[in-house]
Design a protein around this motif. Structure first.
Motif, mmCIF file in Angstrom:
data_model
loop_
_atom_site.group_PDB
_atom_site.id
_atom_site.type_symbol
_atom_site.label_atom_id
_atom_site.label_comp_id
_atom_site.label_asym_id
_atom_site.label_seq_id
_atom_site.Cartn_x
_atom_site.Cartn_y
_atom_site.Cartn_z
ATOM 1 N N GLU A 74 0.844 -1.197 0.000
ATOM 2 C CA GLU A 74 0.000 0.000 0.000
ATOM 3 C C GLU A 74 0.885 1.256 0.000
ATOM 4 N N TYR A 103 -0.789 -9.746 -9.288
ATOM 5 C CA TYR A 103 -1.642 -10.192 -8.189
ATOM 6 C C TYR A 103 -1.622 -9.193 -7.038
ATOM 7 N N ARG A 104 -0.436 -8.768 -6.661
ATOM 8 C CA ARG A 104 -0.318 -7.833 -5.534
ATOM 9 C C ARG A 104 -0.945 -6.479 -5.861
ATOM 10 N N ARG A 107 -4.729 -6.893 -5.786
ATOM 11 C CA ARG A 107 -5.220 -6.944 -4.399
ATOM 12 C C ARG A 107 -5.316 -5.556 -3.786
ATOM 13 N N LEU A 108 -4.501 -4.626 -4.291
ATOM 14 C CA LEU A 108 -4.538 -3.248 -3.800
ATOM 15 C C LEU A 108 -5.518 -2.378 -4.584
#
Length: 139
Positions: A74, A103-104, A107-108
């Motif tokens: 984040e 993916y990361r 997810r954010l």
């Protein structure tokens, strides 16, 4: 005896359209990207090198930012524009850094795609690269 590749029944054409359409929604073809870069069509997306800063220094796609997938948080993505599409790439089909990065980012809450074949396929086609120290991306 039936060929191994036909051991499971094929799906209906409408199912195939849905399946392959979803797959293509997340993939970028190197030839399409190379043409867009050559034509100066770079609005709406950011190329993301998801390997190490050292790999980025050696060679990266023109205009790419360096954001190693292990560092995607984040905090590290705070200043990224959420209205853009982030096209992640890594070494090759044998590397999953682009998948991990996408993916990361997803997810954010970021919209993502992955470059098919990574920088290895890019180079195999003779497309240009840049080299040099990672520079922080500014919107």
């Amino acid at each position: 005896m039936k060929p191994r590749i036909l051991s499971l029944p094929s799906e209906a054409a409408t199912d195939a359209v849905g399946y392959f359409g979803r797959e293509l929604a997340f993939e970028v073809d190197p030839a399409d990207l190379a043409q867009d870069l050559a034509d100066g069509r770079t609005d709406g997306y950011v190329l993301v090198e998801t390997r190490s800063p050292g790999a980025y220094e050696e060679a990266h796609l023109p205009g790419a930012i360096c954001l190693p997938y292990r560092e995607i948080t984040e905090e590290s993505t705070r200043d990224l524009d959420r209205d853009l599409v982030y096209v992640c790439y890594c070494e090759s089909i044998y590397c999953n850094a682009a998948t991990q990065g996408a993916y990361r980012l997803a997810r954010l809450g970021f919209t993502v795609k992955r470059l098919s074949g990574g920088i290895t396929t890019w180079l195999a086609h003779g497309y240009p690269t840049e080299a040099g120290m990672p520079v922080p991306w500014t919107p």
